[in-house]
Design an enzyme around this catalytic site. Structure first.
Site, PDB file in Angstrom:
ATOM      1  N   ALA A 281     -15.469  32.509  41.052  1.00 45.43           N
ATOM      2  CA  ALA A 281     -16.274  31.423  41.609  1.00 45.43           C
ATOM      3  C   ALA A 281     -17.161  30.767  40.556  1.00 45.43           C
ATOM      4  O   ALA A 281     -17.883  29.815  40.864  1.00 45.43           O
ATOM      5  CB  ALA A 281     -17.145  31.948  42.755  1.00 45.43           C
TER       6      ALA A 281
ATOM      7  N   ASN B 194     -19.099  37.784  27.680  1.00 46.68           N
ATOM      8  CA  ASN B 194     -19.812  38.250  26.489  1.00 46.68           C
ATOM      9  C   ASN B 194     -20.805  39.365  26.795  1.00 46.68           C
ATOM     10  O   ASN B 194     -21.329  39.433  27.902  1.00 46.68           O
ATOM     11  CB  ASN B 194     -20.538  37.063  25.844  1.00 46.68           C
ATOM     12  CG  ASN B 194     -19.563  36.128  25.171  1.00 46.68           C
ATOM     13  OD1 ASN B 194     -18.641  36.557  24.496  1.00 46.68           O
ATOM     14  ND2 ASN B 194     -19.752  34.830  25.381  1.00 46.68           N
TER      15      ASN B 194
ATOM     16  N   ARG C  41     -27.056  36.419  29.938  1.00 51.74           N
ATOM     17  CA  ARG C  41     -28.301  36.723  29.235  1.00 51.74           C
ATOM     18  C   ARG C  41     -29.460  36.010  29.914  1.00 51.74           C
ATOM     19  O   ARG C  41     -29.453  34.790  30.065  1.00 51.74           O
ATOM     20  CB  ARG C  41     -28.202  36.292  27.773  1.00 51.74           C
ATOM     21  CG  ARG C  41     -29.415  36.664  26.943  1.00 51.74           C
ATOM     22  CD  ARG C  41     -29.341  36.115  25.535  1.00 51.74           C
ATOM     23  NE  ARG C  41     -28.158  36.577  24.833  1.00 51.74           N
ATOM     24  CZ  ARG C  41     -27.944  36.356  23.538  1.00 51.74           C
ATOM     25  NH1 ARG C  41     -28.814  35.669  22.826  1.00 51.74           N
ATOM     26  NH2 ARG C  41     -26.840  36.800  22.968  1.00 51.74           N
TER      27      ARG C  41
ATOM     28  N   HIS D 279     -17.520  38.159  18.135  1.00 53.31           N
ATOM     29  CA  HIS D 279     -17.824  36.848  18.717  1.00 53.31           C
ATOM     30  C   HIS D 279     -19.339  36.768  18.889  1.00 53.31           C
ATOM     31  O   HIS D 279     -19.893  37.042  19.952  1.00 53.31           O
ATOM     32  CB  HIS D 279     -17.108  36.672  20.050  1.00 53.31           C
ATOM     33  CG  HIS D 279     -17.438  35.371  20.722  1.00 53.31           C
ATOM     34  ND1 HIS D 279     -17.166  34.146  20.150  1.00 53.31           N
ATOM     35  CD2 HIS D 279     -18.043  35.101  21.912  1.00 53.31           C
ATOM     36  CE1 HIS D 279     -17.576  33.187  20.959  1.00 53.31           C
ATOM     37  NE2 HIS D 279     -18.125  33.741  22.029  1.00 53.31           N
TER      38      HIS D 279
ATOM     39  N   ARG E 273     -12.865  26.505  16.992  1.00 48.08           N
ATOM     40  CA  ARG E 273     -14.003  25.778  16.426  1.00 48.08           C
ATOM     41  C   ARG E 273     -13.815  25.553  14.925  1.00 48.08           C
ATOM     42  O   ARG E 273     -14.115  24.466  14.405  1.00 48.08           O
ATOM     43  CB  ARG E 273     -15.290  26.558  16.697  1.00 48.08           C
ATOM     44  CG  ARG E 273     -15.754  26.472  18.144  1.00 48.08           C
ATOM     45  CD  ARG E 273     -16.852  27.467  18.464  1.00 48.08           C
ATOM     46  NE  ARG E 273     -17.418  27.204  19.794  1.00 48.08           N
ATOM     47  CZ  ARG E 273     -18.243  28.023  20.430  1.00 48.08           C
ATOM     48  NH1 ARG E 273     -18.611  29.167  19.860  1.00 48.08           N
ATOM     49  NH2 ARG E 273     -18.709  27.706  21.630  1.00 48.08           N
TER      50      ARG E 273
END
EC number: 1.1.1.37
Length: 334
Positions: free
Chosen positions: A14, A132, A93, A191, A166
């Protein structure tokens, strides 16, 4: 289109990254234009109403390749017999929180998911950790799954393709050449802001990048720093974390893992076998070549003093992350 559908589980279904991911999987961007898919959407109970809205949108797209949609908050149902698991969800975070706090918050989440995968997923399941801190989350999930001795450790990977993409983009922008011509890029490590984009071996349209960009400071400082800080720059510009680019990188990494790179290099966060002085067992970004739903780390690359230093910084950071996690999960790391 006579192939059996591939069962793909997406956690955090979601959420915003999953929203950027699911429709591309259903359209064939990840596994190919002839491969049917069965999507299993997993999230927490409080997100089920929003997830039903995602289900309705997927239905309304009428994707020819999408054979079935299952939405659930039951992890056993979500991971049973799954062939691909994209672990997108992670505890975010909080404002002012340190990375190590996030590690502690996520360790038990990924240990629980890894255990369910280890017990219930297809034995050949490929697991890509997007949430992460993805390297250590992948290591935790891998260790939890290993308790059941069904799924190989090398079937777990962390999303390093975002850093790779990137760096590709920065090289194309710097040289004014199409990004599709950039080959043989290596990205090493975690990462995180320590990740090392290494273009010493890179070519563009067959031309050596170090010869085209004859400026060591650009390679060692500008390129590395731009890739390292790109997530922060996106957050500062739009007030939100990178979402579409993370989803696109997950599509890219899983597609290359599943379908192969035909001899080309890419980057994956994979469990180290000791290559390039990286301690065995760390989930670490390496240049790899993929084929037949497997990978091999590109061998024999020269490691100069700068590269050695950058790789070692990442080793230290990932080792420190695991030292935070180990006391929380003695059953995995005891």
């Amino acid at each position: 289109m006579n192939q059996a559908p591939v069962r793909v589980t997406v956690t955090g279904a979601a959420g915003r990254v999953a929203y950027a991911l699911l429709f591309r999987i259903a359209s064939g961007d990840m596994l190919g234009a002839d491969q049917p898919v069965q999507l299993v959407l997993f999230d927490l109970p409080h997100a089920m109403k929003a997830m039903q809205g995602v289900v309705m949108e997927l239905e309304d797209c009428a994707f020819p390749l999408l054979t079935e949609i299952i939405a659930t908050d039951d992890p056993v149902l979500a991971f049973s017999d799954t062939q691909i698991a994209l672990l997108v969800s992670a505890r975010p975070r909080a404002v002012g929180a340190e990375r190590l706090e996030v590690l502690a918050d996520n360790a038990k989440i990924f240990a629980a998911q890894g255990a369910v995968i280890g017990r219930h997923a297809n034995p050949d399941c490929k697991v890509l950790v997007v949430g992460n801190p993805c390297n250590t989350n992948a290591c935790v999930a891998m260790k939890a799954a290993q308790k059941f001795s069904r799924i190989p450790a090398r079937n777990f990977a962390a999303l390093l393709r975002l850093d790779h993409n990137r760096a590709l983009a920065q090289l194309a922008l710097k040289t004014g050449r199409p990004v599709g011509g950039v080959k043989r890029l290596a990205v090493w490590g975690n990462h995180s802001p320590t990740v090392y984009a290494d273009d010493r071996f890179t070519t563009i349209d067959g031309d050596s990048v170090p010869a085209i960009i004859d400026n060591i400071a650009w390679h060692h400082d500008t390129l590395v720093r731009t890739v390292d800080k790109r997530g922060e720059a996106i957050l500062a510009a739009r007030g939100l974390y990178a979402e579409a680019s993370a989803a696109s990188a997950a599509i890219d990494q899983m597609r290359d893992w599943w379908l192969g790179t035909r001899g080309e290099w890419t980057t994956m966060g994979v469990v180290s076998d000791g290559a390039y002085g990286v301690p065995a067992g760390l989930v670490f970004g390496f240049p790899v070549i993929t084929d037949c739903r497997d990978y091999r780390i590109v061998p024999g690359l020269a490691v100069d003093a700068f590269a050695r230093g950058m790789i070692d910084v990442n080793v230290r950071e990932l080792t420190a992350e695991l030292e935070i996690v180990k006391p929380l999960l003695p059953e995995l790391f005891g």
